[in-house]
Design an enzyme around this catalytic site. Structure first.
Site, PDB file in Angstrom:
ATOM      1  N   CYS A  98      23.412 -58.227  -7.687  1.00 16.34           N
ATOM      2  CA  CYS A  98      22.457 -58.837  -6.761  1.00 16.34           C
ATOM      3  C   CYS A  98      21.240 -57.944  -6.563  1.00 16.34           C
ATOM      4  O   CYS A  98      21.365 -56.738  -6.331  1.00 16.34           O
ATOM      5  CB  CYS A  98      23.152 -59.100  -5.428  1.00 16.34           C
ATOM      6  N   CYS A 101      21.444 -56.911  -2.313  1.00 12.58           N
ATOM      7  CA  CYS A 101      22.481 -55.994  -1.807  1.00 12.58           C
ATOM      8  C   CYS A 101      22.916 -54.965  -2.836  1.00 12.58           C
ATOM      9  O   CYS A 101      23.728 -54.084  -2.538  1.00 12.58           O
ATOM     10  CB  CYS A 101      23.689 -56.779  -1.302  1.00 12.58           C
ATOM     11  N   ASP A 322      33.968  -5.821  24.885  1.00  6.57           N
ATOM     12  CA  ASP A 322      33.522  -5.022  23.755  1.00  6.57           C
ATOM     13  C   ASP A 322      34.701  -4.713  22.845  1.00  6.57           C
ATOM     14  O   ASP A 322      35.878  -4.803  23.253  1.00  6.57           O
ATOM     15  CB  ASP A 322      32.895  -3.715  24.247  1.00  6.57           C
TER      16      ASP A 322
END
Length: 504
Positions: A98, A101, A322
């Site tokens: 198509c 599409c 830390d």
């Protein structure tokens, strides 16, 4: 063309458009819809190479559904009572891709290996998608379907509609809203997918995405000039079928389809302990060299990720310490965010992961209360952070012996307000700001062996820099332990002994 029906067997009848009715109201509706189509427009679209499902999308005023989409090209041609070479291109429309599409609504696509794949029905097409999804190994009881199509589909559809409006401008069906290709595909495959997966479709955390990309030879020549484009548009609006056929052109290859599965992140919460002073909270690499022996992030997340069969994870914690600071006491709250997990481990599996981490040979970190948590996790984390208090134990050295009066003066300080400028040690990565912080209470624990050392236990507002509070950071933190005691003070070691979140 006669409107009479011809009996075949029992209550069945051959309808004028070639459909067979079994007394079904849906079949009757499809028949009436087919009969209402404008025959001239249908012939034109068949000639151009538009598939039957796009014809129904563009020409009918009826809602597009799987019943209407079941009408084949041969049925349409039979209803129109035309042969292959009468008004319709002699090339079989059943074999053409198509022009609108690009094969998507014909259930034709090329896979990742560029192999042509064609399905006979929406059920067959849904079965192929289901197979690809199951290969990814996801567990789900609901899903959302998303479709992505190339922009040329919209462009070609616009040109076809311009042509139709130029030729059939007075027709009412041209004014109706047209369902898009991707929404039409959802109409066709969603119900079969729900059946095959045994799952419902909703705004789920699990998404299946069908991504269609155009083949290399698709689309309009990029070298087309503005003048040529304007002339082509004028011809379309004037109803030139030949010009439209030339401008859109035949499509020799369908779209390439890829199927991706993605699950929204899932979260696991818990509290972690850090027993080593050589383990960072997160992976820390400087100039391609790892800092520290390992990270909390990797030791926890690296064990959870395989249990989820996820793609990756992120580590989030309520604050950080830390690398040389231990996390003790009740532990620090954390979240593990796992992306695109294929499964969610049971609580028993999470308990086994806890035990594996806690019983590791090196015992660098520990975990407790590991569990799956819902989307409320972020609200809980943010709410807790706003109210968070932390407790510490710091080993402090001072330049003079500790006296008895020092213990009393320190312990008597309650809700002590500090002004802290961004510490020198983090100025390279944090904005130079001045923050007010509160130390709620302090107490001193003497060390018998040496009066220059003591343990300082303190409870502070979240975000207080403890190291800087002890040594003063060249006067950037006031007051400091050194200014309170009137001597030089240095911090030797620091441990976090508790993190209180909200009501915890």
């Amino acid at each position: 063309m006669s409107d009479e029906t011809k009996p075949v067997s029992g209550d069945s009848a051959v309808l004028p458009n070639g459909l067979v009715s079994h007394g079904d109201s849906r079949t009757q509706r499809v028949c009436e819809t087919a009969r209402s189509l404008h025959s001239g427009a249908v012939k034109d679209l068949l000639y151009l190479g538009v598939c039957e499902r796009c014809i129904f999308r563009l020409v009918t005023v009826e809602p597009f559904d799987s019943d209407i989409a079941s009408v084949s090209t041969s049925t349409l041609r039979s209803w129109l009572e035309v042969s292959d070479d009468e008004s319709v291109s002699s090339e079989s429309t059943c074999s053409r891709i198509c022009i609108v599409c690009l094969g998507i609504l014909q259930f034709v696509y090329s896979d990742a290996k560029e192999t042509l794949v064609k399905s006979d029905s929406s059920n067959d097409y849904a079965a192929r998608i289901t197979e690809l999804v199951k290969q990814d190994g996801h567990e789900f009881d609901s899903f959302g379907l998303k479709v992505s199509v190339p922009s040329i589909i919209t462009e070609n559809e616009r040109e076809v509609l311009l042509y139709l409006k130029g030729k059939y401008s007075t027709e009412g069906w041209l004014q109706s809203e047209k369902i898009s290709v991707k929404d039409a595909l959802k109409v066709l495959v969603l119900d079969p997918l729900k059946t095959l997966f045994g799952a419902k479709s909703d705004s789920s955390s699990f998404h299946i995405r069908l991504t269609y990309t155009k083949a290399s030879d698709m689309g309009q020549d990029a070298s087309e000039t503005t003048h040529e484009r304007k002339r082509r548009k004028a011809d379309e609006e004037n109803g030139s079928t030949c010009m439209l056929a030339n401008s859109v052109g035949k499509v020799s290859e369908p779209c390439i389809l890829s199927v991706q599965c993605n699950k929204m992140p899932i979260f696991f919460s818990g509290r972690y302990f850090k027993y080593s002073r050589n383990v960072s909270q997160t992976r820390w690499i400087i100039d391609d060299e790892r800092m520290g022996e390992a990270s909390v992030e990797e030791l926890i997340g690296g064990n959870i990720l395989p249990a989820c069969l996820g793609d990756s994870y992120k580590f989030h914690a309520a604050g950080r310490e830390d690398i040389d600071v231990r996390m003790l006491g009740s532990g620090r709250p954390f979240l593990i965010e796992v992306q695109n997990s294929r499964q969610c481990p049971s609580q028993q599996s999470l308990t086994e992961i806890e035990e594996k981490i806690n019983n590791s040979e090196k015992k660098l970190v520990g975990v407790k209360d590991l569990r799956f948590i819902g989307s409320q996790c972020w609200a809980m984390m943010r709410e807790g952070e706003a109210e968070k208090q932390k407790q510490y134990a710091a080993l402090v050295w001072i330049s003079r012996p500790l006296e008895e009066k020092d213990l009393n003066s320190i312990s008597s300080l309650k809700e002590l307000k500090l002004l802290q400028k961004t510490p020198v040690r983090v100025l390279h990565r944090r904005s130079p700001l001045e923050r007010e912080r509160t130390i709620h209470w302090m107490k001193v624990e003497k060390i018998k062996e040496n009066s220059h050392y003591f343990l300082l236990h303190l409870c502070t507002q979240a975000g207080t820099y403890i190291k800087e509070f002890v040594h003063g950071d060249l006067g950037r933190t006031t007051p400091s332990m050194g200014s309170i005691l009137g001597c030089r003070a240095e911090i030797i070691q620091l441990d976090v002994t508790d993190v209180k979140m909200g009501d915890s």
